[in-house]
Design a protein around this motif. Structure first.
Motif, PDB file in Angstrom:
ATOM      1  N   UNK A  19      -3.825  20.498  -4.176  1.00  0.00           N
ATOM      2  CA  UNK A  19      -3.539  19.600  -3.049  1.00  0.00           C
ATOM      3  C   UNK A  19      -2.716  18.405  -3.506  1.00  0.00           C
ATOM      4  N   UNK A  20      -1.875  17.937  -2.600  1.00  0.00           N
ATOM      5  CA  UNK A  20      -1.049  16.768  -2.860  1.00  0.00           C
ATOM      6  C   UNK A  20      -1.277  15.746  -1.751  1.00  0.00           C
ATOM      7  N   UNK A  21      -1.546  14.514  -2.144  1.00  0.00           N
ATOM      8  CA  UNK A  21      -1.680  13.433  -1.177  1.00  0.00           C
ATOM      9  C   UNK A  21      -0.287  13.042  -0.714  1.00  0.00           C
ATOM     10  N   UNK A  22      -0.010  13.231   0.588  1.00  0.00           N
ATOM     11  CA  UNK A  22       1.324  12.969   1.122  1.00  0.00           C
ATOM     12  C   UNK A  22       1.443  11.627   1.835  1.00  0.00           C
ATOM     13  N   UNK A  23       0.346  11.152   2.399  1.00  0.00           N
ATOM     14  CA  UNK A  23       0.416   9.914   3.180  1.00  0.00           C
ATOM     15  C   UNK A  23      -0.990   9.357   3.317  1.00  0.00           C
ATOM     16  N   UNK A  24      -1.095   8.053   3.383  1.00  0.00           N
ATOM     17  CA  UNK A  24      -2.378   7.437   3.704  1.00  0.00           C
ATOM     18  C   UNK A  24      -2.140   6.130   4.418  1.00  0.00           C
ATOM     19  N   UNK A  25      -3.115   5.761   5.234  1.00  0.00           N
ATOM     20  CA  UNK A  25      -3.038   4.521   5.997  1.00  0.00           C
ATOM     21  C   UNK A  25      -4.457   4.019   6.217  1.00  0.00           C
ATOM     22  N   UNK A  26      -4.628   2.721   6.177  1.00  0.00           N
ATOM     23  CA  UNK A  26      -5.949   2.145   6.380  1.00  0.00           C
ATOM     24  C   UNK A  26      -5.857   0.859   7.171  1.00  0.00           C
ATOM     25  N   UNK A  27      -7.018   0.365   7.549  1.00  0.00           N
ATOM     26  CA  UNK A  27      -7.061  -0.874   8.304  1.00  0.00           C
ATOM     27  C   UNK A  27      -8.447  -1.471   8.315  1.00  0.00           C
ATOM     28  N   UNK A  28      -8.545  -2.618   8.958  1.00  0.00           N
ATOM     29  CA  UNK A  28      -9.778  -3.390   9.015  1.00  0.00           C
ATOM     30  C   UNK A  28     -10.251  -3.458  10.469  1.00  0.00           C
ATOM     31  N   UNK A  29     -11.568  -3.450  10.646  1.00  0.00           N
ATOM     32  CA  UNK A  29     -12.169  -3.601  11.965  1.00  0.00           C
ATOM     33  C   UNK A  29     -13.131  -4.785  11.902  1.00  0.00           C
ATOM     34  N   UNK A  30     -12.958  -5.740  12.792  1.00  0.00           N
ATOM     35  CA  UNK A  30     -13.873  -6.875  12.895  1.00  0.00           C
ATOM     36  C   UNK A  30     -14.621  -6.778  14.222  1.00  0.00           C
ATOM     37  N   UNK A  31     -15.918  -7.008  14.184  1.00  0.00           N
ATOM     38  CA  UNK A  31     -16.715  -6.991  15.404  1.00  0.00           C
ATOM     39  C   UNK A  31     -17.713  -8.133  15.343  1.00  0.00           C
ATOM     40  N   UNK A  32     -18.007  -8.717  16.508  1.00  0.00           N
ATOM     41  CA  UNK A  32     -18.985  -9.795  16.535  1.00  0.00           C
ATOM     42  C   UNK A  32     -19.682  -9.819  17.884  1.00  0.00           C
ATOM     43  N   UNK A  33     -20.864 -10.390  17.872  1.00  0.00           N
ATOM     44  CA  UNK A  33     -21.650 -10.555  19.090  1.00  0.00           C
ATOM     45  C   UNK A  33     -22.636 -11.674  18.837  1.00  0.00           C
ATOM     46  N   UNK A  37      -7.686  19.491  10.529  1.00  0.00           N
ATOM     47  CA  UNK A  37      -6.354  19.287  11.094  1.00  0.00           C
ATOM     48  C   UNK A  37      -6.476  18.326  12.271  1.00  0.00           C
ATOM     49  N   UNK A  38      -6.559  17.047  11.929  1.00  0.00           N
ATOM     50  CA  UNK A  38      -6.838  15.968  12.876  1.00  0.00           C
ATOM     51  C   UNK A  38      -5.542  15.223  13.204  1.00  0.00           C
ATOM     52  N   UNK A  39      -5.326  14.977  14.486  1.00  0.00           N
ATOM     53  CA  UNK A  39      -4.120  14.272  14.930  1.00  0.00           C
ATOM     54  C   UNK A  39      -4.392  12.844  15.386  1.00  0.00           C
ATOM     55  N   UNK A  40      -5.645  12.474  15.543  1.00  0.00           N
ATOM     56  CA  UNK A  40      -6.000  11.126  15.962  1.00  0.00           C
ATOM     57  C   UNK A  40      -7.501  10.951  15.932  1.00  0.00           C
ATOM     58  N   UNK A  41      -7.945   9.695  15.935  1.00  0.00           N
ATOM     59  CA  UNK A  41      -9.381   9.425  15.894  1.00  0.00           C
ATOM     60  C   UNK A  41      -9.668   8.033  16.431  1.00  0.00           C
ATOM     61  N   UNK A  42     -10.930   7.821  16.811  1.00  0.00           N
ATOM     62  CA  UNK A  42     -11.387   6.525  17.302  1.00  0.00           C
ATOM     63  C   UNK A  42     -12.527   6.042  16.416  1.00  0.00           C
ATOM     64  N   UNK A  43     -12.410   4.821  15.942  1.00  0.00           N
ATOM     65  CA  UNK A  43     -13.440   4.186  15.124  1.00  0.00           C
ATOM     66  C   UNK A  43     -14.137   3.143  15.986  1.00  0.00           C
ATOM     67  N   UNK A  44     -15.472   3.127  15.929  1.00  0.00           N
ATOM     68  CA  UNK A  44     -16.248   2.133  16.648  1.00  0.00           C
ATOM     69  C   UNK A  44     -16.982   1.233  15.670  1.00  0.00           C
ATOM     70  N   UNK A  45     -17.112  -0.025  16.019  1.00  0.00           N
ATOM     71  CA  UNK A  45     -17.858  -0.977  15.197  1.00  0.00           C
ATOM     72  C   UNK A  45     -18.744  -1.806  16.123  1.00  0.00           C
ATOM     73  N   UNK A  46     -19.930  -2.130  15.645  1.00  0.00           N
ATOM     74  CA  UNK A  46     -20.850  -2.897  16.458  1.00  0.00           C
ATOM     75  C   UNK A  46     -21.616  -3.884  15.589  1.00  0.00           C
ATOM     76  N   UNK A  47     -21.720  -5.098  16.070  1.00  0.00           N
ATOM     77  CA  UNK A  47     -22.510  -6.134  15.403  1.00  0.00           C
ATOM     78  C   UNK A  47     -23.454  -6.737  16.428  1.00  0.00           C
ATOM     79  N   UNK A  48     -24.674  -6.987  16.006  1.00  0.00           N
ATOM     80  CA  UNK A  48     -25.654  -7.630  16.874  1.00  0.00           C
ATOM     81  C   UNK A  48     -26.077  -8.950  16.254  1.00  0.00           C
ATOM     82  N   UNK A  49     -25.944 -10.006  17.044  1.00  0.00           N
ATOM     83  CA  UNK A  49     -26.317 -11.358  16.607  1.00  0.00           C
ATOM     84  C   UNK A  49     -25.613 -11.746  15.310  1.00  0.00           C
TER      85      UNK A  49
END
Length: 119
Positions: free
Chosen positions: A2-16, A93-105
């Protein structure tokens, strides 16, 4: 091999923050991020490539916090696949995704990363 061809990342901030009993109440999840895997050359199905997705908590300043993959869009499988409970990793073989984040207090910070692997 296998060869890694591409990667991407990010940050998710959540507050309550609540003012004690009686509210205010937040929506669950407190934050979502929708990621589409496009604008890159992906080999045609049925094989030759795979996407890996990972998420994790980086900082928690809350009574409770969580992050996870809520759903994925895969090649040729029709509607999105929804995870309940949320997953911390997904593959295929994924074309998209949704990430959820939750914080309480309080507040939290999480991360997501996807990689395109070709063989």
């Amino acid at each position: 091999m296998s060869t890694l061809s591409w990667e991407q990342g990010g940050v998710v901030n959540a507050s309550h923050s609540g003012a004690g009993f009686g509210g205010p109440y937040g929506v669950y999840p407190s934050e979502t991020v929708n990621i589409r895997i496009d604008k890159i050359a992906i080999p045609p199905p049925p094989d030759g490539w795979s996407v890996t997705i990972h998420v994790g908590l980086a900082r928690v300043d809350a009574e409770a916090a969580e992050i996870g993959i809520m759903s994925v869009t895969k090649v040729g499988l029709g509607p999105d696949l929804t995870f309940d409970p949320w997953e911390t990793a997904a593959y295929g073989q994924i074309l998209g995704f949704t990430v959820g984040a939750d914080a309480r207090n309080g507040a939290m910070r999480g991360w997501w990363l996807w990689q395109l692997w070709e063989w």
